[in-house]
Motif scaffolding. Structure first.
Motif, mmCIF file in Angstrom:
data_model
loop_
_atom_site.group_PDB
_atom_site.id
_atom_site.type_symbol
_atom_site.label_atom_id
_atom_site.label_comp_id
_atom_site.label_asym_id
_atom_site.label_seq_id
_atom_site.Cartn_x
_atom_site.Cartn_y
_atom_site.Cartn_z
ATOM 1 N N ARG A 1 -79.568 -61.830 -2.222
ATOM 2 C CA ARG A 1 -80.658 -62.605 -1.623
ATOM 3 C C ARG A 1 -82.002 -61.935 -1.873
ATOM 4 N NH1 ARG A 1 -76.809 -62.413 2.901
ATOM 5 N NH2 ARG A 1 -75.477 -64.266 2.707
ATOM 6 N N LYS A 2 -82.044 -60.596 -1.772
ATOM 7 C CA LYS A 2 -83.301 -59.877 -2.030
ATOM 8 C C LYS A 2 -83.752 -60.033 -3.480
ATOM 9 C CE LYS A 2 -82.542 -56.411 1.583
ATOM 10 N NZ LYS A 2 -82.171 -55.003 1.888
ATOM 11 N N LEU A 3 -82.799 -60.224 -4.374
ATOM 12 C CA LEU A 3 -83.142 -60.423 -5.782
ATOM 13 C C LEU A 3 -83.551 -61.861 -6.072
ATOM 14 C CD1 LEU A 3 -80.251 -58.423 -7.512
ATOM 15 C CD2 LEU A 3 -82.517 -57.609 -6.847
ATOM 16 N N LEU B 1 -83.689 -49.373 -7.172
ATOM 17 C CA LEU B 1 -84.809 -50.272 -6.903
ATOM 18 C C LEU B 1 -84.351 -51.722 -7.023
ATOM 19 C CD1 LEU B 1 -87.909 -50.528 -6.423
ATOM 20 C CD2 LEU B 1 -88.157 -50.522 -8.927
ATOM 21 N N LEU B 2 -84.678 -52.541 -6.026
ATOM 22 C CA LEU B 2 -84.372 -53.971 -6.075
ATOM 23 C C LEU B 2 -85.638 -54.734 -6.420
ATOM 24 C CD1 LEU B 2 -82.132 -54.491 -2.897
ATOM 25 C CD2 LEU B 2 -81.481 -53.662 -5.170
ATOM 26 N N TYR C 1 -82.072 -56.637 -10.882
ATOM 27 C CA TYR C 1 -82.865 -57.863 -10.921
ATOM 28 C C TYR C 1 -81.912 -59.029 -11.165
ATOM 29 C CZ TYR C 1 -82.441 -57.519 -16.043
ATOM 30 O OH TYR C 1 -81.952 -57.428 -17.318
ATOM 31 N N ALA C 2 -82.367 -60.224 -10.846
ATOM 32 C CA ALA C 2 -81.551 -61.413 -11.067
ATOM 33 C C ALA C 2 -81.789 -61.929 -12.470
ATOM 34 C CB ALA C 2 -81.897 -62.491 -10.048
ATOM 35 N N CYS D 1 -76.163 -64.125 -11.093
ATOM 36 C CA CYS D 1 -75.925 -62.937 -11.904
ATOM 37 C C CYS D 1 -76.946 -61.854 -11.588
ATOM 38 C CB CYS D 1 -75.972 -63.262 -13.389
ATOM 39 S SG CYS D 1 -75.592 -61.841 -14.445
ATOM 40 N N CYS D 2 -76.458 -60.696 -11.162
ATOM 41 C CA CYS D 2 -77.291 -59.519 -10.938
ATOM 42 C C CYS D 2 -77.194 -58.599 -12.149
ATOM 43 C CB CYS D 2 -76.825 -58.762 -9.697
ATOM 44 S SG CYS D 2 -76.904 -59.717 -8.169
#
Length: 564
Positions: free
Chosen positions: A117-119, A168-169, A186-187, A208-209
């Motif tokens: 979700r944060k990405l 790091l996000l 990152y996404a 996808c992360c």
């Protein structure tokens, strides 16, 4: 593969790049398990593979070491299984055929968790993804096996990436870090649906992360997980030590015999709770390729086999060791044909006409890089050509993508350029009837663009762009061009996906679909996940399944039913 960072350095914003990646082909870096499968004696294939497992005389075994759990293989699945079992309190010995733990890609499917979700990745119903994957695999995989990893992939990903300190996000609006050594998540794509019914030919999911920084694989995170396992005091690793035999006692897998490649001796590792097979695929086993993926074997010259894992003797590591070990104690493989993961990256593929060596258009070009690869294999010769005119920048950001294209192969983007289609055909080597067909195919395509309906292949009207304004340019893809494993414009075969049939706890099943006591299979040794075909709807699916089942199997082998 150096994709996102290269584009960032070329001045494209992260959101802009991610939109391009979603709009173009996504850029990469079993029997029916519900029914009783054919027995080895009926097919012959499994029985023959089992015969390759050697007999080891007791006098050849130098020593015996005791453990609760033995993990065979230290890729992402094996590392996850080792850490999970060690954190559950088991004494774990992990044996690896090569001299290092192995990893390649930086992509993981992960959703329905705080990290995703944060990405910027939206929550998704896992059953919706599962149904789409099953459809693409002709329903030959196991719903239950697939839905289990889809349900738990977000939780497993957070656990796995949580091992790395100072990670790091990056949200959708965040810039890539300037420090090349900074590891970050990152996404792959954010900011809107990746599937529009009636427009997009394939259903792609935003889930996808990706791991960025370092060498642009996820190795720093993999190694952090190894350290996490070792820090428990319950785990140890052994390298240069391929597993060559499983032993059973009272109907349960009880030990693994490994060959020590440095001195040629053997060690027995007892496993009071059991063995987890995580030794990877069989790309470099010609006999297995011919039996289980015959279309790959028939086109071997067209593929660049991109797994570089080698043992300390210079032999390829991906030879189906775990599959053969499982068969030797009563397991069986997915019924052929097995899925493979094979990609070819094409420049803005859905936006341009594609022609074969006879000058013929041959498909709906709106295909992912894994599906266009399969279609190309059915064409005459080894080359296909994308044709682009001077107006292409109006509908595809060519200038922004050029730095990425130039990073592949020999550094060239266009193979020919001309002011007329006839001249372009000649420069590409077309002559006589093929040259006439080349021009006629483009003229036909232009007529369909004008009509607003692709009568020939059904590509959406908004992706049909006429080839009318010179200069005309061509991009050539040659499946016999094998430049390097970094070059995704080659036809790269990454892994085979066929494995041992298991239940949803990754326990290997016998011919009656009952668990073989003390034996688990995860990663590309596990069947039921990707069968018949490897669907591209969910980028990072293979890594996600491997990680998730390693995570789940490691706990289940220790705690059994309490882990479910």
């Amino acid at each position: 593969m150096k994709t996102s960072c290269q584009v960032a350095k070329a001045g494209v914003t992260r959101r802009g790049f991610l939109g391009l990646a979603a709009a173009s082909a996504v850029i990469a870096g079993s029997g029916i398990a519900g029914c009783s499968p054919a027995k080895p004696s009926e097919t012959g294939a499994d029985a023959e593979q089992a015969q390759t497992v050697p007999e080891i005389a007791e006098s050849e075994i130098k020593e015996t070491k005791e453990a609760d759990v033995v993990v065979v293989g230290l890729g992402v699945a094996g590392v996850a299984a080792m850490r999970s079992a060690a954190e559950a309190g088991a004494h774990v010995i992990a044996v690896e055929k090569t001299s290092i733990a192995n990893c390649r890609s930086n992509m993981f499917a992960a959703f329905n968790c705080d990290t995703a979700r944060k990405l910027g990745i939206p929550d998704t119903d896992p059953t919706e993804i599962g149904n789409e994957l099953m459809t693409q695999m002709a329903h030959r995989a196991d719903y239950r096996v697939i839905n289990t990893w889809l349900k738990h992939c977000g939780e497993a990903f957070e656990w796995y990436t949580g091992a790395y300190k100072d990670l790091l996000l990056l949200g959708p609006e965040d810039a890539f870090p300037e420090n090349p050594d900074q590891i970050y998540l990152y996404a792959q794509s954010v900011g809107g649906s990746t599937y529009r019914p009636g427009i997009d030919h394939e259903h792609l999911f935003e889930a996808c992360c990706c791991v960025g920084g370092g060498d642009e694989t996820h190795r720093p995170i993999l190694e952090a997980n190894i350290e996490k396992a070792l820090e428990t005091g319950n785990a140890e690793t052994v390298f240069d030590s391929p597993a060559v035999k499983l032993e059973t006692k009272d109907g349960k897998v009880s030990a693994v015999v490994c060959k020590n490649l440095q001195d040629g001796t053997y060690t027995r590792y007892t496993a009071s709770k059991g063995v987890i097979l995580a030794s990877g695929d069989y790309s470099y086993n010609d006999e297995m390729l011919q039996k289980y993926a015959p279309w790959v074997y028939a086109h071997k010259d067209n593929y660049l086999f991109s797994h570089e894992g080698m043992d300390c003797k210079g032999n390829h590591a991906s030879t189906g060791d775990g599959q053969k070990l499982g068969i030797s104690v009563g397991g069986h493989l997915d019924i052929a044909p097995h899925a493979i993961m094979a990609h070819i990256f094409q420049f803005g593929v859905e936006n341009f006409i594609e022609l074969n060596e006879r000058g013929e258009r041959f498909c709906n070009e709106d295909l992912s890089m894994t599906n266009i690869a399969k279609v190309i294999l059915n064409q005459p010769g080894s080359k296909v050509f994308q044709i682009i005119d001077a107006k292409a920048n109006d509908y595809y950001p060519i200038d922004e993508m050029l730095p990425m294209m130039r990073s592949y192969g020999d550094g060239e983007t266009y193979s020919a350029e001309a002011d007329t289609l006839e001249e372009l055909a000649a420069k590409l080597g077309f002559d006589n009837d093929a040259a006439s067909t080349f021009v006629a195919s483009i003229e036909r395509y232009n007529e369909l663009c004008e009509k607003g309906h692709d009568d020939d292949f059904g590509k959406a009207a908004e992706k049909m762009h006429p080839i009318i304004e010179p200069p005309f340019k061509a991009v050539t893809y040659d499946t016999l061009k094998h430049t390097s494993v970094e070059d995704v414009s080659c036809m790269r075969l990454l892994v085979t996906m066929g494995g041992l049939v298991t239940d949803t706890n990754a326990r290997v099943l016998d011919d009656d679909l009952n668990p073989i006591q003390g034996l688990y299979a995860v990663g590309n040794v596990q069947g039921g996940r990707f069968v018949d075909d490897y669907p591209f709807s969910l980028s990072g699916a293979s890594h996600a399944a491997a990680l998730t089942y390693g995570y789940l199997a490691g706990e289940h082998i220790v705690n059994g039913e309490t882990a479910e």
